[in-house]
Design a protein around this motif. Structure first.
Motif, PDB file in Angstrom:
ATOM      1  N   ALA A  18       3.845  -3.289   0.634  1.00  0.00           N
ATOM      2  CA  ALA A  18       5.237  -4.014   0.830  1.00  0.00           C
ATOM      3  C   ALA A  18       5.197  -5.425   1.051  1.00  0.00           C
ATOM      4  O   ALA A  18       6.224  -6.082   1.310  1.00  0.00           O
ATOM      5  CB  ALA A  18       6.014  -3.061   1.754  1.00  0.00           C
ATOM      6  N   ALA A 122       6.532   0.841   7.058  1.00  0.00           N
ATOM      7  CA  ALA A 122       6.255   1.066   5.788  1.00  0.00           C
ATOM      8  C   ALA A 122       4.905   1.775   5.406  1.00  0.00           C
ATOM      9  O   ALA A 122       3.951   0.950   6.134  1.00  0.00           O
ATOM     10  CB  ALA A 122       6.485  -0.288   4.774  1.00  0.00           C
ATOM     11  N   HIS A 124       3.054   5.721   3.865  1.00  0.00           N
ATOM     12  CA  HIS A 124       3.338   6.882   3.361  1.00  0.00           C
ATOM     13  C   HIS A 124       3.793   8.051   4.415  1.00  0.00           C
ATOM     14  O   HIS A 124       3.736   7.860   5.335  1.00  0.00           O
ATOM     15  CB  HIS A 124       1.895   7.437   2.753  1.00  0.00           C
ATOM     16  CG  HIS A 124       1.619   7.069   1.417  1.00  0.00           C
ATOM     17  ND1 HIS A 124       1.291   5.852   1.194  1.00  0.00           N
ATOM     18  CD2 HIS A 124       1.616   7.695   0.145  1.00  0.00           C
ATOM     19  CE1 HIS A 124       1.055   5.734   0.048  1.00  0.00           C
ATOM     20  NE2 HIS A 124       1.412   6.814  -0.742  1.00  0.00           N
ATOM     21  N   ARG A 154      10.675   5.626  -3.360  1.00  0.00           N
ATOM     22  CA  ARG A 154       9.352   5.663  -4.155  1.00  0.00           C
ATOM     23  C   ARG A 154       8.319   4.618  -3.529  1.00  0.00           C
ATOM     24  O   ARG A 154       8.783   3.898  -2.948  1.00  0.00           O
ATOM     25  CB  ARG A 154       9.655   4.932  -5.575  1.00  0.00           C
ATOM     26  CG  ARG A 154       8.319   4.585  -6.212  1.00  0.00           C
ATOM     27  CD  ARG A 154       7.807   6.303  -6.980  1.00  0.00           C
ATOM     28  NE  ARG A 154       6.606   5.934  -7.679  1.00  0.00           N
ATOM     29  CZ  ARG A 154       6.654   5.689  -8.890  1.00  0.00           C
ATOM     30  NH1 ARG A 154       7.877   5.703  -9.540  1.00  0.00           N
ATOM     31  NH2 ARG A 154       5.305   5.831  -9.680  1.00  0.00           N
ATOM     32  N   LEU A 155       7.274   5.312  -3.247  1.00  0.00           N
ATOM     33  CA  LEU A 155       6.069   4.657  -2.378  1.00  0.00           C
ATOM     34  C   LEU A 155       5.101   4.250  -3.363  1.00  0.00           C
ATOM     35  O   LEU A 155       5.092   4.369  -4.694  1.00  0.00           O
ATOM     36  CB  LEU A 155       5.664   5.725  -1.206  1.00  0.00           C
ATOM     37  CG  LEU A 155       6.500   6.440  -0.212  1.00  0.00           C
ATOM     38  CD1 LEU A 155       6.332   7.370   0.546  1.00  0.00           C
ATOM     39  CD2 LEU A 155       7.303   5.297   0.473  1.00  0.00           C
ATOM     40  N   THR A 156       3.992   4.033  -2.791  1.00  0.00           N
ATOM     41  CA  THR A 156       2.932   3.612  -3.573  1.00  0.00           C
ATOM     42  C   THR A 156       2.403   4.871  -4.820  1.00  0.00           C
ATOM     43  O   THR A 156       2.288   6.029  -4.047  1.00  0.00           O
ATOM     44  CB  THR A 156       1.575   3.144  -2.784  1.00  0.00           C
ATOM     45  OG1 THR A 156       2.248   2.340  -1.868  1.00  0.00           O
ATOM     46  CG2 THR A 156       0.538   2.853  -3.710  1.00  0.00           C
ATOM     47  N   THR A 160       6.929   9.987  -3.305  1.00  0.00           N
ATOM     48  CA  THR A 160       8.289   9.603  -3.139  1.00  0.00           C
ATOM     49  C   THR A 160       8.529  10.365  -1.555  1.00  0.00           C
ATOM     50  O   THR A 160       8.318  11.599  -1.454  1.00  0.00           O
ATOM     51  CB  THR A 160       9.340  10.267  -4.096  1.00  0.00           C
ATOM     52  OG1 THR A 160       8.845   9.690  -5.378  1.00  0.00           O
ATOM     53  CG2 THR A 160      10.760   9.951  -3.570  1.00  0.00           C
ATOM     54  N   ARG A 164       9.361   4.051   3.002  1.00  0.00           N
ATOM     55  CA  ARG A 164       9.361   2.939   1.978  1.00  0.00           C
ATOM     56  C   ARG A 164      10.119   1.616   3.033  1.00  0.00           C
ATOM     57  O   ARG A 164      11.097   2.012   3.850  1.00  0.00           O
ATOM     58  CB  ARG A 164      10.472   3.278   0.978  1.00  0.00           C
ATOM     59  CG  ARG A 164      10.766   2.073  -0.128  1.00  0.00           C
ATOM     60  CD  ARG A 164      11.821   2.497  -0.991  1.00  0.00           C
ATOM     61  NE  ARG A 164      12.087   1.608  -1.941  1.00  0.00           N
ATOM     62  CZ  ARG A 164      11.651   1.105  -3.147  1.00  0.00           C
ATOM     63  NH1 ARG A 164      10.519   1.821  -3.326  1.00  0.00           N
ATOM     64  NH2 ARG A 164      11.957   0.098  -3.832  1.00  0.00           N
TER      65      ARG A 164
END
Length: 406
Positions: A18, A122, A124, A154-156, A160, A164
């Motif tokens: 991010a 930010a 997971h 949505r994350l990496t 989800t 974030r």
């Protein structure tokens, strides 16, 4: 404005995917008149390079304590800052900040800063929810830092969940509010959970029509932003708004008055304060048409029968699911504003009632507001025409006073 006259902001950037979003936060800070020094970690430079930060900020960029040693940057940058914001703040950075480690320029800056500090995490979901991260966040908040709750999305990769980075524009709003409070008691809501309702409920008539109102949700969102900036954990129950989620708030979307009641009562179970800023419909159609109601030539439409919606404010005021809980209502009036407000305050049984005059061109959807905050103790606090954030801070001042008095 000379650079020396500008508010000085340190933007710390951790090594997460991010990091690229911090460029937008940097742009907003510089374009709004702030002198920004970017202090990335070494890992952050693997995502966004030094030339980008230098070009956008107009200031040199360093990561270690061995560069420009004669200027003592590891001490001076933090000492001179008016605000330090770390975005994104990874789990590793939060851990190092919480434990007072100082192995690079960013962590040295955090140790020497005596100004407000904002972290925008930010990572997971599993990392955010890990007990170690939870304890580190609690430690930082206890020390007075503002740690914004991450957003859900949505994350990496394909993941989800919560973790974030909030919208950079909303992180900027938190920073702006923290800076604006200046010498005021900055984080007087730290450790508190507040629930805010915002927007306007819609009561379905048929699959395409509803009974609604003109509320945009701007006042409720201003209350959420200011509460985050003052250190609170914020739950925002949002009814039919089209506004970006305030950074740091847990947003619960709802549609109808019944749905709003359910969400507010659930969130209020462990809340220190509940502010009912939403425009909740007093009535709903008694019958819902499964198909679109047709217009028939030569026939007048059938009258729409209405039934009362639950009175959420009165129910909250009577129940008080948590001892010492402060309940705040809003009253939108078109005439006899103060008289009707006083009557409503007595009828609802809340601690504070914010009364404002509304109309087609007043309050709803506007960026500004004018109101009077009425107290159950007979007090009246006029709030002159101005930004809705100013009214929000006045409300929180009154709430903090009641919480501390209790």
């Amino acid at each position: 404005m000379d650079r020396s006259d500008k508010p000085r902001v340190v933007l710390g950037v951790s090594g997460g995917i991010a990091a690229y979003k911090a460029c937008e936060l940097l742009r907003r800070l510089t374009e709004s008149g702030h002198d920004v020094r970017v202090v990335p970690t070494g890992s952050a430079l693997r995502f966004v390079g030094e030339p980008t930060w230098a070009a956008l900020s107009g200031n040199p960029v360093t990561t270690g304590v061995w560069e420009d040693v004669h200027e003592v940057p590891h001490v001076r940058i933090g000492q001179e800052a008016d605000l330090v914001v770390v975005a994104p703040a990874t789990a590793d950075t939060l851990a190092r900040a919480a434990h007072g480690l100082a192995d690079d320029l960013l962590t040295n800056t955090l140790l020497t800063a005596r100004c407000p500090v904002v972290f925008a995490p930010a990572m997971h979901t599993e990392m955010w929810e890990h007990p170690a991260t939870a304890e580190n966040v609690a430690t930082l908040r206890r020390r007075g830092a503002v740690v914004i709750e991450p957003a859900v999305g949505r994350l990496t990769g394909k993941d989800t969940g919560k973790g974030r980075l909030p919208d950079p524009g909303e992180i900027f709003e938190v920073c702006r509010r923290v800076l604006a409070r200046g010498a005021a008691p900055g984080r007087d809501l730290a450790g508190r959970h507040v629930v805010i309702s915002a927007g306007g409920t819609r009561e379905p008539l048929d699959p395409v029509r509803f009974l609604g109102n003109r509320s945009s949700g701007r006042q409720g969102y201003a209350l959420a932003r200011t509460a985050v900036a003052r250190g609170a954990r914020v739950t925002l129950v949002a009814a039919n708004t089209a506004l970006p989620d305030p950074a740091g708030a847990d947003v619960v979307p709802v549609g109808t008055a019944v749905q709003l009641r359910e969400a507010v009562l659930k969130a209020a179970e462990d809340a220190d304060a509940v502010v009912m800023a939403a425009a909740v419909a007093d009535f709903r159609p008694a019958h819902y048409a499964q198909g679109k109601i047709k217009k028939r030539e030569g026939q007048e439409p059938e009258p729409v029968a209405l039934v009362r919606n639950p009175d959420v404010l009165a129910e909250l005021s009577a129940a008080r699911p948590r001892p010492g809980q402060v309940v705040v209502g809003f009253a939108a009036e078109t005439d006899d504003v103060l008289a009707n407000g006083r009557a409503k305050l007595a009828r609802k049984g809340c601690d504070l009632l914010v009364v404002n005059e509304v109309g087609e061109d007043k309050t709803f959807g506007a960026e500004e507001n004018e109101a009077v905050v009425l107290g159950a103790d007979g007090s009246e606090t006029p709030v002159p025409h101005g930004p809705k954030e100013a009214l929000a801070d006045t409300v929180w001042d009154a709430v903090v006073h009641l919480l501390n008095a209790g």
